[in-house]
Write a protein that holds these residues in place. Structure first.
Motif, PDB file in Angstrom:
ATOM      1  N   GLU A  16      45.339 -37.395 -61.705  1.00 53.44           N
ATOM      2  CA  GLU A  16      46.520 -37.772 -62.475  1.00 53.44           C
ATOM      3  C   GLU A  16      47.175 -36.554 -63.116  1.00 53.44           C
ATOM      4  O   GLU A  16      48.395 -36.479 -63.226  1.00 53.44           O
ATOM      5  CB  GLU A  16      46.130 -38.793 -63.550  1.00 53.44           C
ATOM      6  N   ALA A  62      50.998 -35.314 -62.561  1.00 49.18           N
ATOM      7  CA  ALA A  62      51.920 -35.063 -63.666  1.00 49.18           C
ATOM      8  C   ALA A  62      52.530 -33.671 -63.568  1.00 49.18           C
ATOM      9  O   ALA A  62      53.721 -33.466 -63.831  1.00 49.18           O
ATOM     10  CB  ALA A  62      51.190 -35.238 -65.001  1.00 49.18           C
ATOM     11  N   GLN A  73      55.724 -44.751 -59.710  1.00 43.32           N
ATOM     12  CA  GLN A  73      55.604 -45.968 -60.509  1.00 43.32           C
ATOM     13  C   GLN A  73      55.298 -45.679 -61.967  1.00 43.32           C
ATOM     14  O   GLN A  73      55.538 -46.516 -62.842  1.00 43.32           O
ATOM     15  CB  GLN A  73      54.492 -46.856 -59.914  1.00 43.32           C
ATOM     16  N   SER A  74      54.813 -44.490 -62.219  1.00 43.06           N
ATOM     17  CA  SER A  74      54.498 -44.116 -63.606  1.00 43.06           C
ATOM     18  C   SER A  74      55.783 -43.904 -64.388  1.00 43.06           C
ATOM     19  O   SER A  74      56.873 -43.786 -63.820  1.00 43.06           O
ATOM     20  CB  SER A  74      53.653 -42.843 -63.626  1.00 43.06           C
ATOM     21  N   GLU A  75      55.616 -43.861 -65.728  1.00 45.25           N
ATOM     22  CA  GLU A  75      56.784 -43.638 -66.579  1.00 45.25           C
ATOM     23  C   GLU A  75      57.447 -42.297 -66.283  1.00 45.25           C
ATOM     24  O   GLU A  75      58.670 -42.180 -66.238  1.00 45.25           O
ATOM     25  CB  GLU A  75      56.362 -43.711 -68.056  1.00 45.25           C
ATOM     26  N   GLN A  76      56.598 -41.297 -66.089  1.00 44.61           N
ATOM     27  CA  GLN A  76      57.145 -39.968 -65.771  1.00 44.61           C
ATOM     28  C   GLN A  76      57.868 -39.994 -64.429  1.00 44.61           C
ATOM     29  O   GLN A  76      58.923 -39.400 -64.268  1.00 44.61           O
ATOM     30  CB  GLN A  76      55.995 -38.943 -65.742  1.00 44.61           C
ATOM     31  N   GLU A 105      52.721 -44.967 -55.750  1.00 39.67           N
ATOM     32  CA  GLU A 105      52.091 -44.855 -57.065  1.00 39.67           C
ATOM     33  C   GLU A 105      52.590 -43.638 -57.841  1.00 39.67           C
ATOM     34  O   GLU A 105      52.537 -43.609 -59.063  1.00 39.67           O
ATOM     35  CB  GLU A 105      50.565 -44.811 -56.921  1.00 39.67           C
TER      36      GLU A 105
END
Length: 464
Positions: free
Chosen positions: A2, A6, A68-71, A65
């Protein structure tokens, strides 16, 4: 994992922000690739920025995926924002061009195919103000060339180019052929015009006016929509070739006349004593030899001069289709050659008097330091209390004076023999008449130094 994801998204976001900064800072003056026109170059530049950020987002989209994260959602939003700005920029540029390109193309195609520019400052001269001193250029506007290039690039990019602009672009080869043929024709015309002297321009003024009338259609009647441009080009080319043939013949005849004038100006009327002959001549022999040289030279010049008359008649026949030798249209041309001949005769007499003065001047020493070669032989007999000179000094002065006067009268003699040439006389060159007057002073001929040496009896010592 992760953390790495990021970091990747963070780096990509920085790249997108950098592209946004470049786009916002340079969109008013975008950097263009070599040879690209302004509009297509600007759109190509903005599209390259879009491609630059789209490659990475395309890879991210294969990993659901990741976005899909906020970032990831924030990065996608930034990408979409920058993409829309670029797309809006491209569409705005193209729409602005599309709205005006048809009217602009029609306006440019309606321009005359020729334009006149000042020979001094290059400023375009309106057709009604032309006086013949301007430079004629092909008037294929650079904006029309740019329009064709824009259409070609935009069509390759997938834009729907308006029909009028597209039709103009499809005829690019035809316009290019027109322009090159017209440029070649004007270059030939300019080359001929530059080869003409001022007197030839005056002589050929009617023919020059005819040729200018032929070219005037390119300023008034013909534009880039005209179908008769090839016929016009061929017609003008034929007229230029015909004029060029006339000019070459005129200049050929003028060259022959000029050679004759040069021969007159460089003629040798005074014979120099031959170094090979060791015998010093008698005064009478010297005088006879000088008269023979002068007469022979003048007769040769007369034969040369008589060639000028037929040549001038030929010029008249070619220019005004008459052979009178007195055409008013050739008055200035006749006056030009009259002035040239007058100057040549003046130079001939001036040179002869200068040479005569050198012969009669005190002799310089030769290379061995001895006295120079004497001009003629004088005998002296001592008959106390006098010295008798043979021939007498009075006779010596008489012969030498006759030699000098014969040189001065050479021009008058030449003019009297050359009189049969039919050539209108013009007031500005009346000095020709002064040479034929028996009392013309030598000072009327400029640059002539009149010999003033006379022989005086030597001092005879008295005998007591």
């Amino acid at each position: 994992m992760e953390r790495k994801t990021a970091d990747i998204l963070l780096q990509y976001e920085k790249e997108v922000q950098h592209v946004r900064t470049l786009f916002e800072e340079q969109q008013d003056r975008p950097p263009l690739c070599k040879n690209q026109p302004p509009l297509a170059g600007a759109i190509g530049w903005s599209h390259s920025l879009f491609v630059r950020i789209r490659r990475s987002i395309a890879k991210f989209q294969s990993m659901e995926e990741l976005l899909q994260s906020e970032q990831g959602k924030e990065v996608s939003k930034t990408f979409v924002s920058v993409s829309k700005a670029i797309r809006h920029y491209e569409q705005g540029k193209f729409e602005e061009w599309r709205e005006t390109v048809n009217a602009k193309a029609m306006s440019l195609l309606k321009q005359p195919i020729f334009k006149a520019v000042s020979s001094t400052d290059g400023v375009e001269v309106p057709p009604e103000r032309r006086d013949g001193t301007e430079t004629t250029l092909v008037n294929f506007d650079s904006e029309l060339t740019t329009l064709i290039r824009e259409s070609k690039y935009l069509d390759r990019m997938g834009f729907a180019v308006p029909e009028t602009a597209l039709n103009v672009t499809l005829q690019e080869d035809k316009y290019h052929g027109y322009v090159e043929a017209l440029k070649a024709m004007l270059a030939a015309h300019a080359q001929i015009s530059e080869s003409l002297s001022s007197v030839e321009v005056q002589l050929l003024q009617p023919r020059i006016a005819e040729l200018r009338t032929c070219l005037d259609k390119g300023f008034t009647l013909l534009n880039w929509n005209s179908l008769s441009i090839p016929e016009f080009t061929m017609s003008c080319t034929r007229a230029i070739n015909k004029f060029n043939g006339l000019v070459k013949q005129i200049q050929k005849n003028a060259s022959i006349i000029k050679d004759i004038v040069v021969k007159i100006s460089t003629a040798e009327l005074v014979s120099k004593p031959s170094a090979a002959n060791s015998d010093v001549p008698e005064l009478s022999e010297l005088y006879e030899e000088s008269e023979r040289v002068r007469t022979t030279t003048l007769e040769g010049l007369v034969r040369q001069y008589h060639q000028i008359g037929p040549l001038l008649i030929k010029q008249e026949e070619m220019v005004v289709s008459s052979n009178t030798g007195r055409s008013p249209q050739l008055r200035k041309y006749y006056a030009h050659w009259e002035a040239q001949i007058f100057g040549a005769l003046q130079a001939m007499v001036s040179k002869a008097l200068t040479q005569c003065l050198q012969l009669l001047s005190p002799k310089a020493t030769d290379s061995k330091g001895g006295a120079g070669r004497p001009l003629f032989r004088v005998g002296a007999i001592l008959s106390a209390p006098e010295v008798l000179v043979s021939p007498p000094l009075a006779e010596v002065n008489k012969f030498l004076s006759r030699m000098v006067k014969a040189l001065v009268s050479a021009a008058a003699t030449a003019l009297a023999m050359l009189h049969p040439l039919a050539m209108p006389r013009t007031p500005p060159y009346a000095p020709l008449d002064t040479l034929t007057h028996p009392h013309t002073p030598l000072t009327t001929l400029t640059h002539i130094h009149t010999p003033s040496h006379t022989l005086t009896p030597p001092h005879t010592p008295s005998h007591t």
